[in-house]
Scaffold this motif. Structure first.
Motif, PDB file in Angstrom:
ATOM      1  N   PRO A  31      63.080  19.868  43.574  1.00  0.00           N
ATOM      2  CA  PRO A  31      63.512  20.658  43.686  1.00  0.00           C
ATOM      3  C   PRO A  31      63.032  21.064  45.233  1.00  0.00           C
ATOM      4  N   ARG A  32      64.333  22.710  45.365  1.00  0.00           N
ATOM      5  CA  ARG A  32      63.101  22.824  46.726  1.00  0.00           C
ATOM      6  C   ARG A  32      63.230  24.835  46.695  1.00  0.00           C
ATOM      7  N   TRP A  33      62.796  24.841  47.007  1.00  0.00           N
ATOM      8  CA  TRP A  33      62.279  26.690  47.263  1.00  0.00           C
ATOM      9  C   TRP A  33      63.094  27.257  47.638  1.00  0.00           C
ATOM     10  N   ALA A  34      63.547  28.148  47.867  1.00  0.00           N
ATOM     11  CA  ALA A  34      63.977  28.982  49.375  1.00  0.00           C
ATOM     12  C   ALA A  34      62.738  29.807  49.891  1.00  0.00           C
ATOM     13  N   THR A  35      61.658  29.869  48.788  1.00  0.00           N
ATOM     14  CA  THR A  35      61.087  30.218  50.090  1.00  0.00           C
ATOM     15  C   THR A  35      59.130  28.740  49.912  1.00  0.00           C
ATOM     16  N   ARG A  36      58.878  29.039  51.015  1.00  0.00           N
ATOM     17  CA  ARG A  36      57.576  28.123  51.740  1.00  0.00           C
ATOM     18  C   ARG A  36      56.327  28.985  51.935  1.00  0.00           C
ATOM     19  N   ALA A  37      55.694  28.157  51.623  1.00  0.00           N
ATOM     20  CA  ALA A  37      54.082  29.113  52.599  1.00  0.00           C
ATOM     21  C   ALA A  37      53.604  27.651  52.924  1.00  0.00           C
ATOM     22  N   THR A  38      52.060  27.890  54.133  1.00  0.00           N
ATOM     23  CA  THR A  38      51.938  27.179  54.090  1.00  0.00           C
ATOM     24  C   THR A  38      50.720  27.979  54.756  1.00  0.00           C
ATOM     25  N   ALA A  39      49.089  26.614  54.286  1.00  0.00           N
ATOM     26  CA  ALA A  39      47.607  27.956  54.160  1.00  0.00           C
ATOM     27  C   ALA A  39      47.367  27.150  54.817  1.00  0.00           C
ATOM     28  N   HIS A  82      52.492  37.043  46.516  1.00  0.00           N
ATOM     29  CA  HIS A  82      52.934  36.255  46.333  1.00  0.00           C
ATOM     30  C   HIS A  82      52.813  34.872  45.894  1.00  0.00           C
ATOM     31  N   VAL A  83      53.638  34.617  44.667  1.00  0.00           N
ATOM     32  CA  VAL A  83      53.087  33.186  43.710  1.00  0.00           C
ATOM     33  C   VAL A  83      54.067  32.016  44.288  1.00  0.00           C
ATOM     34  N   PHE A  84      53.864  30.793  44.080  1.00  0.00           N
ATOM     35  CA  PHE A  84      54.668  29.883  44.884  1.00  0.00           C
ATOM     36  C   PHE A  84      54.080  29.001  44.238  1.00  0.00           C
ATOM     37  N   TYR A  85      55.236  27.346  43.660  1.00  0.00           N
ATOM     38  CA  TYR A  85      55.071  26.445  43.024  1.00  0.00           C
ATOM     39  C   TYR A  85      55.679  25.586  43.856  1.00  0.00           C
ATOM     40  N   LYS A  86      54.143  24.310  42.847  1.00  0.00           N
ATOM     41  CA  LYS A  86      54.394  23.045  43.581  1.00  0.00           C
ATOM     42  C   LYS A  86      55.360  22.105  42.565  1.00  0.00           C
ATOM     43  N   ASP A  87      55.123  22.266  41.656  1.00  0.00           N
ATOM     44  CA  ASP A  87      56.352  21.507  40.709  1.00  0.00           C
ATOM     45  C   ASP A  87      57.916  22.295  39.915  1.00  0.00           C
ATOM     46  N   GLN A 171      61.296  25.621  34.268  1.00  0.00           N
ATOM     47  CA  GLN A 171      60.166  26.112  34.435  1.00  0.00           C
ATOM     48  C   GLN A 171      59.174  25.804  35.276  1.00  0.00           C
ATOM     49  N   PRO A 172      58.864  26.615  36.353  1.00  0.00           N
ATOM     50  CA  PRO A 172      57.929  26.842  37.221  1.00  0.00           C
ATOM     51  C   PRO A 172      56.339  26.220  37.172  1.00  0.00           C
ATOM     52  N   ALA A 173      55.750  24.772  37.920  1.00  0.00           N
ATOM     53  CA  ALA A 173      54.786  24.874  37.611  1.00  0.00           C
ATOM     54  C   ALA A 173      53.669  24.201  39.293  1.00  0.00           C
ATOM     55  N   GLU A 174      52.669  24.757  38.501  1.00  0.00           N
ATOM     56  CA  GLU A 174      51.720  24.582  39.244  1.00  0.00           C
ATOM     57  C   GLU A 174      51.576  25.689  39.975  1.00  0.00           C
ATOM     58  N   PRO A 175      50.939  27.117  40.101  1.00  0.00           N
ATOM     59  CA  PRO A 175      51.284  28.025  40.647  1.00  0.00           C
ATOM     60  C   PRO A 175      50.104  27.743  41.619  1.00  0.00           C
TER      61      PRO A 175
END
Length: 182
Positions: A31-39, A82-87, A171-175
């Protein structure tokens, strides 16, 4: 005068069994997400005198945030959440396939009556279908010795397919939650 009546043949249509053909699997891309985050990882910046971590100001287009694995609430002072999902969990499937009751079935027979017991001296013969009965009136003085019926045609009918509807969802997973300074 004698007569012979043969009712229209009745059909005992059996249930249809679904023919299930398993399709070839379609290669799935990740899956490709529209928005990505870097920490930044802990220890990427130096400690400040007041026991906090000092970090440079965020460049244009970026936010200063704290990062948490999971989906917790954000602490005071970090109002943008902002919640992002890994999988992704793929819960998609289809309902079971089945068949409706058969419709359109028919049967046609050739019905014949004979003077003799050996079915050789024909008196009358006629097609009888599942919708049309057979009735023959024999001439006076003609005895009926035997009768026969032979199947001429059988149309088994058809069953409407049922089931096979898509169910479930991705379903998004690993938030991971990013709490940012507004």
């Amino acid at each position: 005068m004698q007569s012979l009546a043969i009712a229209a043949p009745s059909l005992a249509a059996g249930a249809c069994a679904p023919r299930i053909e398993v399709p070839q699997p379609i290669p799935q891309e990740a899956p490709r997400w529209a928005t990505r985050a870097t920490a930044c990882v802990a220890g990427a910046h130096t400690a400040c005198a007041d026991a906090t971590t000092c970090a440079p100001a965020a460049p244009p287009g970026f936010l200063t945030c704290i990062y948490h694995e999971g989906d917790p609430d954000c602490p005071e002072g970090y109002a943008q959440r902002h919640v992002f999902y890994k999988d992704v969990l793929d819960g998609r499937d289809c309902t079971s396939c089945s068949c409706g009751d058969p419709t359109g079935a028919s049967c046609t027979i050739m019905a014949s009556v004979y003077r003799d017991a050996a079915c050789t001296d024909l008196v009358a013969s006629n097609l009888v279908s599942s919708s049309v009965p057979f009735c023959v009136v024999t001439p006076p003085g003609v005895d009926l010795g035997s009768k026969s019926a032979a199947v001429v045609a059988v149309e088994p009918g058809a069953c409407a397919p049922q089931g096979g509807e898509p169910v479930g969802a991705l379903q998004p997973a690993e938030p991971s939650t990013f709490c940012c300074i507004a």
